[in-house]
Design an enzyme around this catalytic site. Structure first.
Site, PDB file in Angstrom:
ATOM      1  N   CYS A 161       0.933  -0.996   0.121  1.00 10.68           N
ATOM      2  CA  CYS A 161       0.031  -0.017  -0.049  1.00 10.68           C
ATOM      3  C   CYS A 161       0.926   1.090  -0.116  1.00 10.68           C
ATOM      4  O   CYS A 161       1.761   1.234   0.809  1.00 10.68           O
ATOM      5  CB  CYS A 161      -0.803   0.027   1.439  1.00 10.68           C
ATOM      6  SG  CYS A 161      -1.805   1.355   1.614  1.00 10.68           S
TER       7      CYS A 161
ATOM      8  N   CYS B 266       0.620   3.291   3.431  1.00 14.26           N
ATOM      9  CA  CYS B 266       1.432   2.712   4.403  1.00 14.26           C
ATOM     10  C   CYS B 266       2.946   2.935   4.294  1.00 14.26           C
ATOM     11  O   CYS B 266       3.525   3.132   5.227  1.00 14.26           O
ATOM     12  CB  CYS B 266       0.959   0.973   4.499  1.00 14.26           C
ATOM     13  SG  CYS B 266      -0.593   0.590   5.076  1.00 14.26           S
TER      14      CYS B 266
ATOM     15  N   ASP C 206      -0.733  16.817  -0.397  1.00 15.76           N
ATOM     16  CA  ASP C 206      -0.993  15.971  -1.493  1.00 15.76           C
ATOM     17  C   ASP C 206       0.042  16.485  -2.436  1.00 15.76           C
ATOM     18  O   ASP C 206       0.365  17.555  -2.740  1.00 15.76           O
ATOM     19  CB  ASP C 206      -2.438  16.255  -1.821  1.00 15.76           C
ATOM     20  CG  ASP C 206      -3.009  15.280  -2.893  1.00 15.76           C
ATOM     21  OD1 ASP C 206      -3.982  14.464  -2.510  1.00 15.76           O
ATOM     22  OD2 ASP C 206      -2.313  15.181  -4.023  1.00 15.76           O
TER      23      ASP C 206
ATOM     24  N   HIS D 172      -3.967   0.039   8.120  1.00 13.41           N
ATOM     25  CA  HIS D 172      -4.617  -0.314   6.804  1.00 13.41           C
ATOM     26  C   HIS D 172      -6.140  -0.299   6.852  1.00 13.41           C
ATOM     27  O   HIS D 172      -6.529  -1.685   6.435  1.00 13.41           O
ATOM     28  CB  HIS D 172      -3.863  -1.378   6.073  1.00 13.41           C
ATOM     29  CG  HIS D 172      -4.143  -1.571   4.815  1.00 13.41           C
ATOM     30  ND1 HIS D 172      -3.772  -0.372   3.537  1.00 13.41           N
ATOM     31  CD2 HIS D 172      -4.733  -2.181   3.891  1.00 13.41           C
ATOM     32  CE1 HIS D 172      -3.864  -0.831   2.586  1.00 13.41           C
ATOM     33  NE2 HIS D 172      -4.734  -1.906   2.711  1.00 13.41           N
TER      34      HIS D 172
ATOM     35  N   HIS E 202      -6.542   3.292   0.936  1.00 14.28           N
ATOM     36  CA  HIS E 202      -6.269   3.290   2.476  1.00 14.28           C
ATOM     37  C   HIS E 202      -6.689   4.521   2.836  1.00 14.28           C
ATOM     38  O   HIS E 202      -6.691   5.703   2.281  1.00 14.28           O
ATOM     39  CB  HIS E 202      -4.501   3.562   2.662  1.00 14.28           C
ATOM     40  CG  HIS E 202      -4.115   3.653   3.857  1.00 14.28           C
ATOM     41  ND1 HIS E 202      -3.023   2.936   4.594  1.00 14.28           N
ATOM     42  CD2 HIS E 202      -4.572   4.478   4.910  1.00 14.28           C
ATOM     43  CE1 HIS E 202      -2.924   3.289   5.856  1.00 14.28           C
ATOM     44  NE2 HIS E 202      -3.671   4.232   6.052  1.00 14.28           N
TER      45      HIS E 202
ATOM     46  N   HIS F  76      -8.328   7.979   3.854  1.00 20.81           N
ATOM     47  CA  HIS F  76      -7.815   9.186   3.881  1.00 20.81           C
ATOM     48  C   HIS F  76      -8.911  10.203   3.717  1.00 20.81           C
ATOM     49  O   HIS F  76      -9.746  10.122   3.169  1.00 20.81           O
ATOM     50  CB  HIS F  76      -6.449   9.407   2.755  1.00 20.81           C
ATOM     51  CG  HIS F  76      -7.163   9.236   1.369  1.00 20.81           C
ATOM     52  ND1 HIS F  76      -7.122   7.768   0.983  1.00 20.81           N
ATOM     53  CD2 HIS F  76      -7.302   9.983   0.377  1.00 20.81           C
ATOM     54  CE1 HIS F  76      -7.508   7.770  -0.397  1.00 20.81           C
ATOM     55  NE2 HIS F  76      -7.756   9.065  -0.761  1.00 20.81           N
TER      56      HIS F  76
ATOM     57  N   HIS G 279      -9.159  14.215   2.787  1.00 18.83           N
ATOM     58  CA  HIS G 279      -8.457  15.232   1.978  1.00 18.83           C
ATOM     59  C   HIS G 279      -9.020  16.601   2.799  1.00 18.83           C
ATOM     60  O   HIS G 279     -10.326  16.579   3.192  1.00 18.83           O
ATOM     61  CB  HIS G 279      -9.181  15.489   0.593  1.00 18.83           C
ATOM     62  CG  HIS G 279      -8.734  14.240  -0.326  1.00 18.83           C
ATOM     63  ND1 HIS G 279      -7.885  14.526  -1.417  1.00 18.83           N
ATOM     64  CD2 HIS G 279      -9.359  13.119  -0.511  1.00 18.83           C
ATOM     65  CE1 HIS G 279      -7.980  13.393  -1.767  1.00 18.83           C
ATOM     66  NE2 HIS G 279      -8.816  12.542  -1.520  1.00 18.83           N
TER      67      HIS G 279
HETATM   68  P1  5GP Z   1      -8.193   9.599  -3.782  1.00 15.09           P
HETATM   69  O1  5GP Z   1      -8.146   9.860  -5.430  1.00 15.09           O
HETATM   70  O2  5GP Z   1      -7.859   8.036  -3.499  1.00 15.09           O
HETATM   71  O3  5GP Z   1      -9.281  10.139  -3.053  1.00 15.09           O
HETATM   72  O4  5GP Z   1      -6.958  10.444  -3.290  1.00 15.09           O
HETATM   73  C1  5GP Z   1      -5.560  10.052  -3.393  1.00 15.09           C
HETATM   74  C2  5GP Z   1      -4.701  11.306  -3.382  1.00 15.09           C
HETATM   75  O5  5GP Z   1      -3.460  10.802  -3.219  1.00 15.09           O
HETATM   76  C3  5GP Z   1      -4.760  11.950  -4.645  1.00 15.09           C
HETATM   77  O6  5GP Z   1      -5.230  13.473  -4.383  1.00 15.09           O
HETATM   78  C4  5GP Z   1      -3.181  11.919  -5.153  1.00 15.09           C
HETATM   79  O7  5GP Z   1      -2.914  13.346  -5.712  1.00 15.09           O
HETATM   80  C5  5GP Z   1      -2.728  11.680  -3.816  1.00 15.09           C
HETATM   81  N1  5GP Z   1      -1.304  11.182  -4.029  1.00 15.09           N
HETATM   82  C6  5GP Z   1      -0.998   9.920  -4.792  1.00 15.09           C
HETATM   83  N2  5GP Z   1       0.188   9.629  -4.767  1.00 15.09           N
HETATM   84  C7  5GP Z   1       0.785  10.123  -3.775  1.00 15.09           C
HETATM   85  C8  5GP Z   1       2.022  10.303  -3.277  1.00 15.09           C
HETATM   86  O8  5GP Z   1       3.034   9.357  -3.810  1.00 15.09           O
HETATM   87  N3  5GP Z   1       2.596  11.324  -2.542  1.00 15.09           N
HETATM   88  C9  5GP Z   1       1.439  12.009  -2.000  1.00 15.09           C
HETATM   89  N4  5GP Z   1       1.816  13.172  -1.191  1.00 15.09           N
HETATM   90  N5  5GP Z   1       0.262  12.003  -2.581  1.00 15.09           N
HETATM   91  C10 5GP Z   1      -0.276  11.224  -3.356  1.00 15.09           C
HETATM   92 ZN    ZN Z   2      -2.319   1.252   3.685  1.00  7.05          ZN
END
Ligand code: 5GP
Ligand code: ZN
Length: 121
Positions: free
Chosen positions: A11, A14, A37, A53, A105, A107, A109
């Site tokens: 992950c 993680c 982000d 996780h 995982h 999260h 925002h």
């Molecule tokens: P989701 O689309 O699952 O709601 O949000 C995942 C978020 O993780 C996205 O806004 C994406 O830009 C962010 N993200 C993906 N990979 C990375 C990374 O390696 N580092 C950081 N800081 N953010 C990431």
């Molecule tokens: Zn995880």
């Protein structure tokens, strides 16, 4: 290196929590980790993740509700410290494919620093 209560070796988040992948840390305690982000959708865009996780909101239950409640205390604290309280901010959690969740995982925002479009809640 941080303790992870239970983690998945494949992950992305993680790995970020453990420090195996670098991130711009905003806040950390025994239960959760917050970082900027990589592809910000607002002037301030921070992700808050549990050090466990949990795959998504769909896995929130009586077993982890104290942890999730704590995460919201942390969200409010971070928003205050980032200067978002007066202007306001949005807290979002995408759950599953229709919501375009891209990292499995849990999260939250934190988005703020500019007036947002209406719609999508
Ligand atoms: P989701 O689309 O699952 O709601 O949000 C995942 C978020 O993780 C996205 O806004 C994406 O830009 C962010 N993200 C993906 N990979 C990375 C990374 O390696 N580092 C950081 N800081 N953010 C990431
Ligand atoms: Zn995880």
């Amino acid at each position: 290196m941080s303790d992870v209560l239970n983690f998945d070796e494949t992950c992305l988040f993680c790995k970020i929590i453990k420090g195996d992948i670098p991130s711009a840390k905003v806040y950390e305690d025994a239960l959760c980790y917050a970082f900027r982000d990589i592809n910000p959708q607002a002037p301030t865009h921070i992700l808050v993740v549990p050090k466990a996780h949990i795959r998504s909101v769909a896995e929130i239950s009586a077993n982890n509700e104290a942890l999730v409640g704590h995460m919201f205390t942390v969200i409010a604290k971070i928003a205050r410290e980032e200067g978002l309280e007066e202007g306001g901010y949005r807290v979002v959690s995408n759950c599953g494919p229709d919501a375009c969740q891209s990292v499995p995982h849990l999260h939250f925002h934190i988005l703020g620093g500019a007036k947002m479009a209406e719609g999508m809640a």
